[in-house]
Motif scaffolding. Structure first.
Motif, mmCIF file in Angstrom:
data_model
loop_
_atom_site.group_PDB
_atom_site.id
_atom_site.type_symbol
_atom_site.label_atom_id
_atom_site.label_comp_id
_atom_site.label_asym_id
_atom_site.label_seq_id
_atom_site.Cartn_x
_atom_site.Cartn_y
_atom_site.Cartn_z
ATOM 1 N N ILE A 80 -16.261 72.616 46.965
ATOM 2 C CA ILE A 80 -15.393 73.798 47.010
ATOM 3 C C ILE A 80 -13.930 73.386 47.218
ATOM 4 O O ILE A 80 -13.028 73.985 46.656
ATOM 5 C CB ILE A 80 -15.851 74.781 48.118
ATOM 6 C CG1 ILE A 80 -17.260 75.312 47.825
ATOM 7 C CG2 ILE A 80 -14.864 75.915 48.305
ATOM 8 C CD1 ILE A 80 -17.374 76.236 46.631
ATOM 9 N N ALA A 81 -13.704 72.370 48.031
ATOM 10 C CA ALA A 81 -12.332 71.885 48.252
ATOM 11 C C ALA A 81 -11.808 71.257 46.961
ATOM 12 O O ALA A 81 -12.579 70.926 46.054
ATOM 13 C CB ALA A 81 -12.306 70.859 49.384
ATOM 14 N N SER A 82 -10.506 71.071 46.876
ATOM 15 C CA SER A 82 -9.915 70.444 45.693
ATOM 16 C C SER A 82 -10.317 68.976 45.641
ATOM 17 O O SER A 82 -10.680 68.388 46.664
ATOM 18 C CB SER A 82 -8.392 70.558 45.738
ATOM 19 O OG SER A 82 -7.868 69.614 46.654
ATOM 20 N N PRO A 83 -10.227 68.340 44.465
ATOM 21 C CA PRO A 83 -10.536 66.916 44.367
ATOM 22 C C PRO A 83 -9.669 66.058 45.300
ATOM 23 O O PRO A 83 -10.089 64.989 45.745
ATOM 24 C CB PRO A 83 -10.269 66.585 42.899
ATOM 25 C CG PRO A 83 -10.455 67.888 42.188
ATOM 26 C CD PRO A 83 -9.966 68.938 43.155
ATOM 27 N N ALA A 84 -8.480 66.542 45.626
ATOM 28 C CA ALA A 84 -7.597 65.809 46.531
ATOM 29 C C ALA A 84 -7.962 66.035 48.001
ATOM 30 O O ALA A 84 -7.348 65.462 48.895
ATOM 31 C CB ALA A 84 -6.150 66.223 46.294
ATOM 32 N N GLY A 85 -8.960 66.907 48.238
ATOM 33 C CA GLY A 85 -9.408 67.155 49.597
ATOM 34 C C GLY A 85 -8.775 68.348 50.283
ATOM 35 O O GLY A 85 -9.051 68.605 51.452
ATOM 36 N N LEU A 87 -8.394 72.026 51.404
ATOM 37 C CA LEU A 87 -9.349 73.113 51.587
ATOM 38 C C LEU A 87 -9.035 74.267 50.650
ATOM 39 O O LEU A 87 -7.874 74.535 50.334
ATOM 40 C CB LEU A 87 -9.316 73.612 53.032
ATOM 41 C CG LEU A 87 -9.737 72.622 54.111
ATOM 42 C CD1 LEU A 87 -9.626 73.272 55.486
ATOM 43 C CD2 LEU A 87 -11.141 72.105 53.871
ATOM 44 N N SER A 88 -10.078 74.949 50.224
ATOM 45 C CA SER A 88 -9.911 76.132 49.384
ATOM 46 C C SER A 88 -9.375 77.274 50.242
ATOM 47 O O SER A 88 -9.435 77.225 51.481
ATOM 48 C CB SER A 88 -11.257 76.534 48.777
ATOM 49 O OG SER A 88 -12.081 77.131 49.775
ATOM 50 N N PRO A 89 -8.871 78.337 49.616
ATOM 51 C CA PRO A 89 -8.418 79.497 50.394
ATOM 52 C C PRO A 89 -9.514 80.072 51.303
ATOM 53 O O PRO A 89 -9.235 80.488 52.421
ATOM 54 C CB PRO A 89 -7.984 80.499 49.326
ATOM 55 C CG PRO A 89 -7.568 79.642 48.166
ATOM 56 C CD PRO A 89 -8.536 78.478 48.187
ATOM 57 N N VAL A 90 -10.745 80.074 50.824
ATOM 58 C CA VAL A 90 -11.850 80.587 51.646
ATOM 59 C C VAL A 90 -12.065 79.670 52.845
ATOM 60 O O VAL A 90 -12.212 80.137 53.978
ATOM 61 C CB VAL A 90 -13.144 80.750 50.816
ATOM 62 C CG1 VAL A 90 -14.340 81.052 51.704
ATOM 63 C CG2 VAL A 90 -12.969 81.834 49.753
ATOM 64 N N GLN A 91 -12.079 78.358 52.624
ATOM 65 C CA GLN A 91 -12.253 77.423 53.734
ATOM 66 C C GLN A 91 -11.121 77.551 54.745
ATOM 67 O O GLN A 91 -11.359 77.544 55.960
ATOM 68 C CB GLN A 91 -12.355 75.992 53.202
ATOM 69 C CG GLN A 91 -13.643 75.731 52.447
ATOM 70 C CD GLN A 91 -13.616 74.405 51.712
ATOM 71 O OE1 GLN A 91 -12.635 74.053 51.052
ATOM 72 N NE2 GLN A 91 -14.707 73.656 51.820
ATOM 73 N N CYS A 92 -9.889 77.668 54.265
ATOM 74 C CA CYS A 92 -8.746 77.844 55.168
ATOM 75 C C CYS A 92 -8.885 79.122 55.973
ATOM 76 O O CYS A 92 -8.608 79.144 57.188
ATOM 77 C CB CYS A 92 -7.430 77.867 54.382
ATOM 78 S SG CYS A 92 -6.942 76.268 53.731
ATOM 79 N N ALA A 93 -9.311 80.187 55.334
ATOM 80 C CA ALA A 93 -9.462 81.467 56.030
ATOM 81 C C ALA A 93 -10.554 81.383 57.095
ATOM 82 O O ALA A 93 -10.390 81.919 58.194
ATOM 83 C CB ALA A 93 -9.768 82.582 55.026
ATOM 84 N N PHE A 94 -11.648 80.705 56.807
ATOM 85 C CA PHE A 94 -12.704 80.533 57.816
ATOM 86 C C PHE A 94 -12.164 79.752 59.012
ATOM 87 O O PHE A 94 -12.440 80.096 60.160
ATOM 88 C CB PHE A 94 -13.925 79.832 57.222
ATOM 89 C CG PHE A 94 -14.969 80.773 56.691
ATOM 90 C CD1 PHE A 94 -16.166 80.948 57.353
ATOM 91 C CD2 PHE A 94 -14.742 81.496 55.527
ATOM 92 C CE1 PHE A 94 -17.131 81.825 56.881
ATOM 93 C CE2 PHE A 94 -15.698 82.372 55.039
ATOM 94 C CZ PHE A 94 -16.898 82.541 55.715
ATOM 95 N N ARG A 95 -11.377 78.731 58.745
ATOM 96 C CA ARG A 95 -10.768 77.946 59.826
ATOM 97 C C ARG A 95 -9.775 78.791 60.615
ATOM 98 O O ARG A 95 -9.827 78.839 61.843
ATOM 99 C CB ARG A 95 -10.060 76.722 59.234
ATOM 100 C CG ARG A 95 -9.336 75.862 60.280
ATOM 101 C CD ARG A 95 -8.338 74.924 59.642
ATOM 102 N NE ARG A 95 -7.296 75.712 58.948
ATOM 103 C CZ ARG A 95 -6.601 75.255 57.925
ATOM 104 N NH1 ARG A 95 -6.803 74.049 57.448
ATOM 105 N NH2 ARG A 95 -5.678 76.015 57.348
#
Length: 163
Positions: A80-85, A87-95
Motif C-alpha cells: 500500500i505504501a509507495s515504492p519509496a516507502g 505511507l499512503s494517505p490512509v496509512q498516514c490517517a490511521f497513524r
C-alpha cells in the motif's frame, strides 16, 4: 492431489511457487512470500484481518486458495505504501488519528479502507461505517478508525479540489 505451480504478482513482484491445492492465499503470502502483514485471525472470513486486494478487489485471503490467485495481481498491506516507502494517505490517517491500538486488525482495515475510498472517494459517515463493517477490532471503540478514514477521504477530496 499433486501440488500445483502458480504465478502471482504480489506487490508488483512476480512470485512463482508450487503449492498444495488447499493452501490459502493468506498462508501463501505469509509462508512463501514472507509477507507477514496479512494477519490470520478467524480463518472463516469474518474478522477481515487477512484482507488483501486481488486484481483490485478486497478479498479475504483466508477464504481464497493460492491456486485461485494464479495469474492475479495481489496487493498486501506491505504494497500500500509507495515504492519509496512513503505511507499512503490512509496509512498516514490511521497513524495521525489513532486508528489502531494493538495493530492486529490494522492491516486488513488499511487495505479495506484503501479499496473503499478508491471506489467511494467522498463517502458519508454512514457509508464509511458500512464499508468497514466486515472488519472487526477488539481493542478500540472504532472512533479512531472512523476518524482516520474520514480524514483520508477529506484529504483526498481537498487534494482533488486544489489539484
Amino acid at each position: 492431489m499433486p501440488d500445483i505451480e502458480i504465478r502471482v504478482k504480489v506487490n508488483g513482484r512476480t512470485r512463482r511457487a508450487t503449492v498444495p491445492p488447499r493452501l490459502t492465499l493468506a498462508d501463501f503470502l505469509r509462508e512463501h512470500c514472507r509477507l507477514t502483514g496479512t494477519h490470520v485471525g478467524c480463518e472463516h472470513g469474518v474478522c477481515g484481518s487477512c484482507t488483501v486486494l486481488m486484481d483490485g478487489e478486497a478479498v479475504r485471503a483466508c477464504l481464497v486458495f493460492a491456486v485461485q490467485a494464479d495469474g492475479a495481481e495481489v496487493t498486501t498491506v506491505e504494497g500500500i505504501a509507495s515504492p519509496a516507502g512513503e505511507l499512503s494517505p490512509v496509512q498516514c490517517a490511521f497513524r495521525d488519528h489513532h486508528g489502531l491500538q494493538c495493530g492486529f486488525c490494522t492491516p486488513g482495515l488499511v487495505v479495506t479502507a484503501t479499496a473503499f475510498l478508491r471506489d467511494n472517494p467522498d463517502p458519508t459517515d454512514e457509508e464509511i461505517r458500512d464499508g468497514l463493517s466486515g472488519n472487526l477490532c477488539r481493542c478500540t471503540g472504532y472512533q479512531g478508525i472512523l476518524k482516520a478514514v474520514r480524514a483520508a477521504a477529506d484529504g483526498a477530496v481537498a487534494a482533488e479540489e486544489t489539484g
